[in-house]
Design an enzyme around this catalytic site. Sequence first.
Site, short mmCIF file in Angstrom:
data_model
loop_
_atom_site.label_atom_id
_atom_site.label_comp_id
_atom_site.label_asym_id
_atom_site.label_seq_id
_atom_site.Cartn_x
_atom_site.Cartn_y
_atom_site.Cartn_z
CB CYS A 30 -11.95 -8.02 0.81
SG CYS A 30 -12.33 -6.84 2.13
CG ASP B 6 9.22 -6.73 1.92
OD1 ASP B 6 9.15 -6.34 3.15
OD2 ASP B 6 10.13 -6.51 1.10
CB CYS C 251 -12.96 -3.91 -1.52
SG CYS C 251 -11.83 -5.04 -0.92
CB CYS D 181 -15.27 -4.33 1.26
SG CYS D 181 -13.98 -3.24 1.85
CG ASP E 190 14.65 -9.78 6.58
OD1 ASP E 190 14.92 -10.83 7.43
OD2 ASP E 190 14.28 -8.83 7.30
N GLY F 89 18.46 -10.51 7.85
CA GLY F 89 18.82 -9.91 9.11
C GLY F 89 19.54 -8.46 9.21
CG HIS G 245 -10.09 -3.13 3.12
ND1 HIS G 245 -10.73 -3.29 1.95
CD2 HIS G 245 -9.12 -1.93 3.03
CE1 HIS G 245 -10.45 -2.44 1.22
NE2 HIS G 245 -9.63 -1.42 1.65
CG ASP H 110 21.99 -6.49 1.96
OD1 ASP H 110 21.48 -6.83 3.11
OD2 ASP H 110 21.54 -5.77 1.30
ZN LIG Z 1 -12.20 -4.54 1.42
#
Ligand SMILES: [Zn+2]
Length: 378
Positions: free
Chosen positions: A312, A272, A310, A315, A94, A96, A341, A148
């Site tokens: 991941c 983001d 999930c 999990c 970004d 700043g 997660h 900006d």
């Molecule tokens: Zn997960």
Amino acid sequence: MTGPRFSFTLHATDGKARTGTIAMQRGEIRTPAFMPVGTAATVKAMKPEAVRGTGADIILGNTYHLMLRPGAERVARLGGLHQFMNWPRPILTDSGGYQVMSLSELRKLTEQGVEFRSHLDGSKHMITPERSMEIQRLLGSDIVMAFDECPRADRPRDEIAASMELSMRWAKRSREGFDSGQEHASGAALFGIQQGALHEDLRRISAEKLTDIGFDGYAVGGLAVGEGQEAMFGVLDYAPDMLPKDRPRYLMGVGKPDDLVGAVERGIDMFDCVLPTRSGRNGQAFTWNGPLNLRNARFAEDTGPLDDRCQCPVCTTYSRAYIHHLVKSGEMLGAMLVTEHNLSFYQALMQGMRDAIAGGRFASFASDFRRDYVHRGA
Ligand SMILES: [Zn+2]
């Protein structure tokens, strides 16, 4: 490094929702994309290789924090941000501007730029569009954001208009500053930022001025600053349409999972937000059935995973009961597991949206998501 400086290829659209690929020298970015926030050269509580493991193609770094500590010149001497933090893929920084206004003290805003005191040690600094471009160049940023000013959306209209006009003059200076760093500019991209708060006519003027200057991508700025989801979606009903169709559109600082679905539905390609990482450190897990507060005693003997859909590593390995215990005990591992997660869930949500758009079934994906995603006030 190989690959193009910057190209954006749209693969499919479904309604206003789009899916595509941004190609850059350090790698490809699949859109719609979610960028984890790596404020101080770290996505908090995560090793960079684990961030990549969640499916992230790009992360965000904060110019304000990095210029104050460890300093942009120091990062440059250490080989740039990618080498410093061990993240070889694209990084967006970004400008700043937003964080100077939200974090620093004794700000003085002039045509030239913003003078402020560091929130760390009170030291005096100045950021101008030219200095912001220089800092982002020293960091080695792949996607550089124009400098900006982001006023609160509830300021009077004449203040919003004057601020937008200032940001457009700064956008021009940002373009010139970026282009003057020829070696960096030959491998990096510059995005402009639309302002105008909740005013459609000001948003249009801003979009026209930015398009005249010409940028690789365009951000919808000035949202997610407390205006609420309904007002934000109200702006997103028209603002992305004002920006060039063949360039990525980035909604800064957003958001909750349901914000992401609603914004993609309205034509946004990039996001983001600190939410998945910050919430992870506070013991809040995002799931396909809504957010869960792992501090809650109802998880004390729950042997199930955070989210049974999930896949991941958290999990498939750890129980809600164990994570509840870690979070209640203030153990670092609790923050690490919920963060991993959450970032995995956000990337799975983006992948789900990309697949749905490619398959021409985004509307049913969105309605299934909204049916299952319940806010429990957790
Ligand atoms: Zn997960």
